[in-house]
Design a protein around this motif. Structure first.
Motif, mmCIF file in Angstrom:
data_model
loop_
_atom_site.group_PDB
_atom_site.id
_atom_site.type_symbol
_atom_site.label_atom_id
_atom_site.label_comp_id
_atom_site.label_asym_id
_atom_site.label_seq_id
_atom_site.Cartn_x
_atom_site.Cartn_y
_atom_site.Cartn_z
ATOM 1 N N TRP A 80 41.063 42.858 48.933
ATOM 2 C CA TRP A 80 41.088 42.771 47.475
ATOM 3 C C TRP A 80 40.132 41.652 47.056
ATOM 4 C CZ3 TRP A 80 43.069 46.097 44.067
ATOM 5 C CH2 TRP A 80 44.084 46.966 44.482
ATOM 6 N N PHE A 81 39.342 41.944 46.051
ATOM 7 C CA PHE A 81 38.391 41.000 45.511
ATOM 8 C C PHE A 81 38.546 41.006 43.988
ATOM 9 C CE2 PHE A 81 35.806 40.466 49.361
ATOM 10 C CZ PHE A 81 36.274 41.528 50.115
ATOM 11 N N ARG A 82 38.013 39.993 43.348
ATOM 12 C CA ARG A 82 38.076 39.978 41.884
ATOM 13 C C ARG A 82 36.816 39.343 41.310
ATOM 14 N NH1 ARG A 82 42.972 35.523 41.083
ATOM 15 N NH2 ARG A 82 41.801 33.669 41.759
ATOM 16 N N GLN A 83 36.518 39.736 40.094
ATOM 17 C CA GLN A 83 35.366 39.173 39.399
ATOM 18 C C GLN A 83 35.736 38.905 37.955
ATOM 19 O OE1 GLN A 83 31.706 41.440 39.659
ATOM 20 N NE2 GLN A 83 30.500 39.609 39.235
ATOM 21 N N ALA A 84 35.711 37.637 37.591
ATOM 22 C CA ALA A 84 35.986 37.236 36.220
ATOM 23 C C ALA A 84 34.692 37.284 35.415
ATOM 24 C CB ALA A 84 36.576 35.838 36.207
ATOM 25 N N PRO A 85 34.805 37.405 34.108
ATOM 26 C CA PRO A 85 33.601 37.459 33.264
ATOM 27 C C PRO A 85 32.706 36.245 33.497
ATOM 28 C CG PRO A 85 35.524 38.055 31.994
ATOM 29 C CD PRO A 85 36.028 37.569 33.315
ATOM 30 N N GLY A 86 31.441 36.504 33.757
ATOM 31 C CA GLY A 86 30.496 35.426 33.936
ATOM 32 C C GLY A 86 30.561 34.718 35.270
ATOM 33 N N LYS A 87 31.379 35.213 36.170
ATOM 34 C CA LYS A 87 31.530 34.565 37.475
ATOM 35 C C LYS A 87 31.191 35.532 38.598
ATOM 36 C CE LYS A 87 35.036 31.193 36.118
ATOM 37 N NZ LYS A 87 36.359 30.608 36.457
ATOM 38 N N GLU A 88 30.950 34.983 39.764
ATOM 39 C CA GLU A 88 30.681 35.816 40.923
ATOM 40 C C GLU A 88 31.975 36.433 41.449
ATOM 41 O OE1 GLU A 88 26.751 33.480 42.671
ATOM 42 O OE2 GLU A 88 28.578 33.630 43.873
ATOM 43 N N ARG A 89 31.818 37.524 42.151
ATOM 44 C CA ARG A 89 32.963 38.147 42.788
ATOM 45 C C ARG A 89 33.511 37.221 43.863
ATOM 46 N NH1 ARG A 89 31.401 43.672 45.041
ATOM 47 N NH2 ARG A 89 30.541 42.409 46.725
ATOM 48 N N GLU A 90 34.822 37.161 43.993
ATOM 49 C CA GLU A 90 35.430 36.297 44.994
ATOM 50 C C GLU A 90 36.503 37.035 45.774
ATOM 51 O OE1 GLU A 90 37.085 32.999 42.848
ATOM 52 O OE2 GLU A 90 38.756 34.167 42.056
ATOM 53 N N ARG A 91 36.734 36.540 46.987
ATOM 54 C CA ARG A 91 37.769 37.115 47.836
ATOM 55 C C ARG A 91 39.141 36.744 47.313
ATOM 56 N NH1 ARG A 91 33.967 34.696 50.894
ATOM 57 N NH2 ARG A 91 32.775 35.987 52.346
ATOM 58 N N VAL A 92 40.075 37.667 47.457
ATOM 59 C CA VAL A 92 41.458 37.403 47.093
ATOM 60 C C VAL A 92 42.347 37.479 48.329
ATOM 61 C CG1 VAL A 92 43.440 38.150 45.729
ATOM 62 C CG2 VAL A 92 41.122 38.284 44.754
ATOM 63 N N SER A 93 42.298 38.626 49.018
ATOM 64 C CA SER A 93 43.175 38.824 50.169
ATOM 65 C C SER A 93 42.694 40.017 50.978
ATOM 66 C CB SER A 93 44.617 39.065 49.696
ATOM 67 O OG SER A 93 45.502 39.210 50.787
ATOM 68 N N CYS A 94 43.129 40.082 52.230
ATOM 69 C CA CYS A 94 42.838 41.263 53.050
ATOM 70 C C CYS A 94 43.987 41.496 54.008
ATOM 71 C CB CYS A 94 41.529 41.118 53.799
ATOM 72 S SG CYS A 94 41.557 39.907 55.143
#
Length: 127
Positions: free
Chosen positions: A36-50
């Motif tokens: 699972w990854f996430r991307q907030a407005p104006g930010k780079e995509r980041e790792r959440v969990s695997c």
């Protein structure tokens, strides 16, 4: 073809919970990893969990440890992300991705990109 369908996003107040789902098909689910990854407005995509489905190994970003839990239901070829104690900074589009199991090893989680991605699901946490 590898297909990933993420769902479960929505609007929730701070402190609330949501459960995201990632339905998978087209690859050996039991032997692969789901991230699972996430991307907030104006930010780079980041790792959440695997999670590596073959042995259940999981990894979490420090920002979600103790609040989020990843799990897989092999019978349904579905991976879940249970998100509790949500914060406004958790607001983002959440994506699930899949690749070979070693993409969720301690080394792989931090360094190996995932090749297969689903569409995102929006999570909005209000303060």
């Amino acid at each position: 073809d590898v297909q990933l369908q993420a769902s479960g996003g929505g609007l929730v107040q701070a402190g609330g919970s949501l459960r995201l789902s990632c339905e998978a098909s087209g690859f050996p689910f039991d032997d692969w990893a789901i991230g699972w990854f996430r991307q907030a407005p104006g930010k780079e995509r980041e790792r959440v969990s695997c999670i590596a489905n073959r042995d259940g190994i999981t990894n979490y970003d420090d920002s979600v440890k103790g609040r989020f839990t990843i799990s897989s239901d092999r019978a349904k070829n579905t991976t879940y992300l249970q998100m509790n104690s949500l914060k406004p900074e958790d607001t983002a589009v959440y994506y699930c991705a899949a690749d070979r199991f070693y993409h969720c090893s301690e080394y792989g989680w931090l360094s190996r990109p995932y090749d297969y991605w689903g569409q995102g699901t929006l999570v909005t946490v209000s303060s």
